[in-house]
Design an enzyme around this catalytic site. Structure first.
Site, PDB file in Angstrom:
ATOM      1  N   GLY A 140     -55.628  -8.089 -41.078  1.00  0.00           N
ATOM      2  CA  GLY A 140     -56.958  -8.684 -41.093  1.00  0.00           C
ATOM      3  C   GLY A 140     -57.172  -9.869 -42.000  1.00  0.00           C
ATOM      4  CD  GLU A 151     -51.076  -1.479 -39.334  1.00  0.00           C
ATOM      5  OE1 GLU A 151     -52.034  -1.961 -38.698  1.00  0.00           O
ATOM      6  OE2 GLU A 151     -50.721  -0.305 -39.218  1.00  0.00           O
ATOM      7  N   GLY A 178     -50.671  -9.902 -39.552  1.00  0.00           N
ATOM      8  CA  GLY A 178     -50.161 -10.663 -38.416  1.00  0.00           C
ATOM      9  C   GLY A 178     -50.490 -12.127 -38.623  1.00  0.00           C
ATOM     10  NE  ARG A 179     -56.501 -14.125 -37.672  1.00  0.00           N
ATOM     11  CZ  ARG A 179     -57.028 -14.252 -36.454  1.00  0.00           C
ATOM     12  NH1 ARG A 179     -57.014 -15.403 -35.843  1.00  0.00           N
ATOM     13  NH2 ARG A 179     -57.588 -13.202 -35.860  1.00  0.00           N
ATOM     14  NE  ARG A 230     -57.251 -16.924 -32.423  1.00  0.00           N
ATOM     15  CZ  ARG A 230     -58.128 -17.430 -33.252  1.00  0.00           C
ATOM     16  NH1 ARG A 230     -58.148 -18.736 -33.474  1.00  0.00           N
ATOM     17  NH2 ARG A 230     -58.982 -16.673 -33.892  1.00  0.00           N
ATOM     18  CE1 TYR A 279     -61.249 -12.952 -29.341  1.00  0.00           C
ATOM     19  CE2 TYR A 279     -59.539 -14.557 -29.847  1.00  0.00           C
ATOM     20  CZ  TYR A 279     -59.915 -13.302 -29.443  1.00  0.00           C
ATOM     21  OH  TYR A 279     -58.954 -12.376 -29.145  1.00  0.00           O
ATOM     22  CB  CYS A 330     -60.365 -24.750 -12.036  1.00  0.00           C
ATOM     23  SG  CYS A 330     -59.715 -23.133 -11.639  1.00  0.00           S
ATOM     24  CD  GLU A 331     -62.389 -20.128 -15.517  1.00  0.00           C
ATOM     25  OE1 GLU A 331     -63.528 -19.958 -15.990  1.00  0.00           O
ATOM     26  OE2 GLU A 331     -61.913 -19.449 -14.606  1.00  0.00           O
TER      27      GLU A 331
HETATM   28  N1  LLP Z   1     -53.067  -3.757 -37.214  1.00  0.00           N
HETATM   29  C1  LLP Z   1     -53.839  -3.411 -36.170  1.00  0.00           C
HETATM   30  C2  LLP Z   1     -53.993  -1.997 -35.846  1.00  0.00           C
HETATM   31  C3  LLP Z   1     -54.458  -4.401 -35.395  1.00  0.00           C
HETATM   32  O1  LLP Z   1     -55.221  -4.057 -34.371  1.00  0.00           O
HETATM   33  C4  LLP Z   1     -54.271  -5.771 -35.731  1.00  0.00           C
HETATM   34  C5  LLP Z   1     -54.891  -6.818 -34.942  1.00  0.00           C
HETATM   35  C6  LLP Z   1     -53.451  -6.085 -36.840  1.00  0.00           C
HETATM   36  C7  LLP Z   1     -52.878  -5.055 -37.558  1.00  0.00           C
HETATM   37  C8  LLP Z   1     -53.175  -7.495 -37.272  1.00  0.00           C
HETATM   38  O2  LLP Z   1     -54.326  -8.150 -37.669  1.00  0.00           O
HETATM   39  P1  LLP Z   1     -54.242  -9.607 -38.340  1.00  0.00           P
HETATM   40  O3  LLP Z   1     -53.570  -9.466 -39.681  1.00  0.00           O
HETATM   41  O4  LLP Z   1     -53.472 -10.476 -37.444  1.00  0.00           O
HETATM   42  O5  LLP Z   1     -55.669 -10.005 -38.466  1.00  0.00           O
HETATM   43  N2  LLP Z   1     -56.642 -12.103 -30.660  1.00  0.00           N
HETATM   44  C9  LLP Z   1     -57.511 -12.166 -31.811  1.00  0.00           C
HETATM   45  C10 LLP Z   1     -57.073 -11.240 -32.909  1.00  0.00           C
HETATM   46  C11 LLP Z   1     -56.981  -9.780 -32.475  1.00  0.00           C
HETATM   47  C12 LLP Z   1     -56.487  -8.873 -33.550  1.00  0.00           C
HETATM   48  C13 LLP Z   1     -56.222  -7.513 -33.027  1.00  0.00           C
HETATM   49  N3  LLP Z   1     -55.679  -6.590 -33.969  1.00  0.00           N
HETATM   50  C14 LLP Z   1     -57.574 -13.621 -32.292  1.00  0.00           C
HETATM   51  O6  LLP Z   1     -56.941 -14.465 -31.687  1.00  0.00           O
HETATM   52  O7  LLP Z   1     -58.287 -13.912 -33.233  1.00  0.00           O
END
Ligand code: LLP
Length: 414
Positions: free
Chosen positions: A239, A274, A276-277, A314, A318, A344-345
């Protein structure tokens, strides 16, 4: 110097000109900086040094094997959200006990595979899912390692589509429901309770939701321990947000880590995160070519590029804002334009009302901070093949995922 920067008037990735990569592989192209991935993984790992911890990279953010393997080589573990991502993690070389598996609605087939492989934790979300896990574990004669996903009822801000820790969302269980379920789980021989889990949302830029989430898990772990139910880890999810706009206020990784450490240290439990981003987002760009320029009588202008919502969803989904800049900025007065894709959107707009140096047809633009939730959210809408992905590492670049062809897409049609 690692990363994306202007060198002699042109954007480079870890020193390699983006124009050279585009000339070789075409556009649109996702380009990733290996050095940025390394640097960010290590920074987060270092910041958490004050507590026993494991980083489980959230494979959903970017699941291209070349990227996932790089994170494994750095010492990362993995967080997966589907059977497909579980296979990616295993193929990238993660040992099953380095993988945690989360998700609403895991199918029987997915659970069976995860239990059989022996993953570190299946993060369960409901009593009926726990029943399924128990039956599948008993049938395979293995004890399943299960954690429970809590919904702490915290509004973490950010876009409502990616906020997950509020009670009205489909994710996790209330503390009260989870407590009852955990008592019941503790009596079942085919289940080994390993941890507590939560994930409150994505692109979070304030500290208080993280603190409250961690405190909720710590309090629950303590009250369970009082009843004799002991967990091994607290999984705080991902997150942590990044700065999509220059100067945007975000949370410093050190402050995030300090809050996590302060909230959890006294429990002595291992802390999992966890991310990601935060790790891969700033490590990627989409390189796209200007296909057309359209000016209208009212003075508005469209820069039409060959990347669209099928390559980067994105903005359409969003209203997300990504920096867009020419790969080789021309001299001249800034222009005002919408940067749009070919789909085409009307929502196929990568950037609305942007100020850019003058551009001409054939110029390359870079859409920044697309390493997370870029390529993974691609689609074949309009029968558009997914873009090529390139990793720059150790001074050279290589294709880590080839561009699809229309034949690739059509091979599944009867
Ligand atoms: N753990 C769980 C259980 C999750 O559902 C997620 C992301 C993460 C970790 C990683 O979160 P991060 O550190 O990346 O924020 N597609 C959306 C983001 C969806 C995130 C879903 N879950 C976007 O492009 O902003």
């Amino acid at each position: 110097m690692p990363g994306f920067r202007l060198e002699q008037g042109a954007l480079v990735c870890d020193g390699v000109p983006l124009s050279a990569i585009a000339a070789a592989v075409g556009t649109p192209a996702h380009v990733y900086s290996g050095a940025v991935i390394d640097e960010r993984y290590r920074a987060l790992d270092r910041a958490l040094a004050g507590v026993p911890h494991r980083l489980h990279y959230a494979i959903k953010a970017n699941s291209t094997l070349g990227v996932v393997r790089r994170l494994r080589a750095l010492g990362s573990q993995a967080d997966v959200n589907s059977g497909g991502e579980l296979e990616v993690a295993l193929r990238a070389g993660f040992a099953p006990d380095q993988i945690v598996f989360t998700g609403v609605g895991k199918t029987r087939a997915e659970l069976k595979r995860a239990i059989g492989a022996g993953v570190a934790a299946i993060n369960a979300e409901s009593p009926t899912e726990v029943d399924r896990i128990e039956r599948l574990a008993a049938a395979q004669g293995v004890v399943a390692r299960v954690a429970v996903r809590i919904n702490p009822d915290i509004d973490a801000g950010g876009h409502r589509h990616i906020s997950t820790g509020h009670h009205a969302t489909k994710f996790g269980m209330s503390v009260a429901d989870a407590t009852r379920m955990l008592r019941d789980m503790a009596r079942r021989p085919w289940l080994h309770i390993v941890g507590l889990h939560l994930h409150i949302g994505s692109q979070i830029t304030r500290i208080d939701p993280f603190v409250r989430a961690a405190e909720t898990l710590v309090a629950l772990a303590r009250s369970l321990a009082d009843e004799g139910i002991r967990v091994e880890h607290l999984d705080l999810g991902g997150g942590l947000g990044i700065a999509y706009e220059s100067g945007q206020e975000i949370l410093a990784v050190e402050d995030y880590a300090r809050a996590v450490i302060d909230a959890t240290r006294e429990t002595g439990l291992t802390v999992l995160v966890e991310p990601g981003r935060w790790i891969v987002g700033p490590a990627g760009v989409v390189v796209t070519e200007v296909v057309d320029l359209k000016s209208q009588a009212d003075g508005s202008r469209f820069i039409v590029v060959d990347a669209g919502m099928t390559d980067l969803l994105r903005p359409a989904l969003y209203d997300a804002w990504h920096r867009i800049e020419p790969v080789a900025p021309r001299e001249g007065e800034l222009i005002r334009a919408d940067v749009v894709g070919p789909v085409c959107e009307t929502s196929d707009t990568l950037g609305r009302d942007r100020r850019l140096p003058p551009v001409e047809v054939g110029d390359l633009l870079a859409v920044r901070d697309t390493g997370a939730y870029g390529a993974v959210m691609a689609s074949n809408y309009n029968r558009r093949p997914t873009a090529v992905e390139v990793l720059v590492a150790e001074g050279a670049w290589r294709v880590v995922r080839r561009r699809q062809t229309v034949d690739d897409i059509l091979q599944w049609d009867e």
